[in-house]
Design a protein around this motif. Structure first.
Motif, mmCIF file in Angstrom:
data_model
loop_
_atom_site.group_PDB
_atom_site.id
_atom_site.type_symbol
_atom_site.label_atom_id
_atom_site.label_comp_id
_atom_site.label_asym_id
_atom_site.label_seq_id
_atom_site.Cartn_x
_atom_site.Cartn_y
_atom_site.Cartn_z
ATOM 1 N N ILE A 209 0.838 -1.196 0.000
ATOM 2 C CA ILE A 209 0.000 0.000 0.000
ATOM 3 C C ILE A 209 0.870 1.241 0.000
ATOM 4 O O ILE A 209 1.765 1.382 0.834
ATOM 5 N N MET A 210 0.618 2.123 -0.955
ATOM 6 C CA MET A 210 1.254 3.435 -0.973
ATOM 7 C C MET A 210 0.128 4.455 -0.893
ATOM 8 O O MET A 210 -0.657 4.578 -1.818
ATOM 9 N N SER A 211 0.054 5.140 0.234
ATOM 10 C CA SER A 211 -1.025 6.103 0.461
ATOM 11 C C SER A 211 -0.470 7.506 0.561
ATOM 12 O O SER A 211 0.636 7.717 1.050
ATOM 13 N N SER A 212 -1.265 8.438 0.142
ATOM 14 C CA SER A 212 -0.969 9.854 0.316
ATOM 15 C C SER A 212 -2.185 10.456 1.000
ATOM 16 O O SER A 212 -3.284 10.434 0.447
ATOM 17 N N LEU A 213 -1.998 10.942 2.208
ATOM 18 C CA LEU A 213 -3.120 11.457 2.988
ATOM 19 C C LEU A 213 -2.985 12.964 3.150
ATOM 20 O O LEU A 213 -2.050 13.445 3.792
ATOM 21 N N SER A 214 -3.916 13.693 2.575
ATOM 22 C CA SER A 214 -3.861 15.151 2.655
ATOM 23 C C SER A 214 -4.806 15.704 3.711
ATOM 24 O O SER A 214 -4.806 16.897 3.963
ATOM 25 N N TYR A 215 -5.608 14.838 4.309
ATOM 26 C CA TYR A 215 -6.468 15.262 5.416
ATOM 27 C C TYR A 215 -6.551 14.125 6.420
ATOM 28 O O TYR A 215 -6.324 12.962 6.091
ATOM 29 N N TYR A 216 -6.853 14.482 7.649
ATOM 30 C CA TYR A 216 -6.941 13.482 8.711
ATOM 31 C C TYR A 216 -8.383 13.014 8.851
ATOM 32 O O TYR A 216 -9.300 13.825 8.848
ATOM 33 N N HIS A 217 -8.551 11.717 8.975
ATOM 34 C CA HIS A 217 -9.870 11.145 9.231
ATOM 35 C C HIS A 217 -9.744 10.301 10.495
ATOM 36 O O HIS A 217 -8.801 9.509 10.623
ATOM 37 N N PRO A 218 -10.661 10.429 11.446
ATOM 38 C CA PRO A 218 -10.565 9.676 12.706
ATOM 39 C C PRO A 218 -10.492 8.155 12.524
ATOM 40 O O PRO A 218 -9.934 7.461 13.365
#
Length: 142
Positions: free
Chosen positions: A79-88
């Motif tokens: 898995i390669m993820s890019s997270l631009s916002y936080y989700h609980p």
């Protein structure tokens, strides 16, 4: 038979066509995003995404993680993820993925990294102690 220059051109044509296909497939998405936060190494490999889709939750499910996203992520081994916002729900999802042995590389904006650090203090998940998980902060300059 191709000349040396012809081989060079043909060898670079497929990556270019793949990149154009990814960009054209979701043109509105890519033109409305700040791509400078994507690390240069990943940005230059954009064409390798292949067929992809933009998942936009409807207003009734705005606070849920999209089902298509979580179902496909859980099946993945790399898995390669890019997270631009936080989700609980990220903490429990990515913790579950780490425990399953999935290899993960997660690129985060500075703001998401700060929230994640806070979440790590409040929970027992220690992503950096899991050898198959790498957290990276986006540092690419425009």
């Amino acid at each position: 038979m191709l000349s040396e220059i012809g081989k060079l051109v043909v060898g670079n044509m497929l990556p270019l066509l793949n990149t154009l296909e990814v960009l054209e497939e979701n043109k509105e998405y890519w033109t409305s995003r700040d791509t400078s936060v994507i690390p240069q190494e990943q940005f230059m490999r954009l064409g390798e995404l292949g067929e992809c889709m933009v998942i936009e939750p409807d207003l009734n499910h705005l606070f849920d993680l999209p089902r298509e996203f979580t179902e496909n992520l859980i099946k993945s081994r790399c898995i390669m993820s890019s997270l631009s916002y936080y989700h609980p729900l990220y903490s429990s999802l990515y913790s579950r993925l780490a425990k399953s042995g999935a290899e993960m590389e997660i690129v985060l904006t500075k703001a998401v990294l700060e929230r994640l650090k806070k979440m790590i203090v409040e929970t027992s998940w220690k992503p950096c102690s899991t050898p198959r998980v790498r957290l990276l902060r986006s540092a690419r300059k425009t």
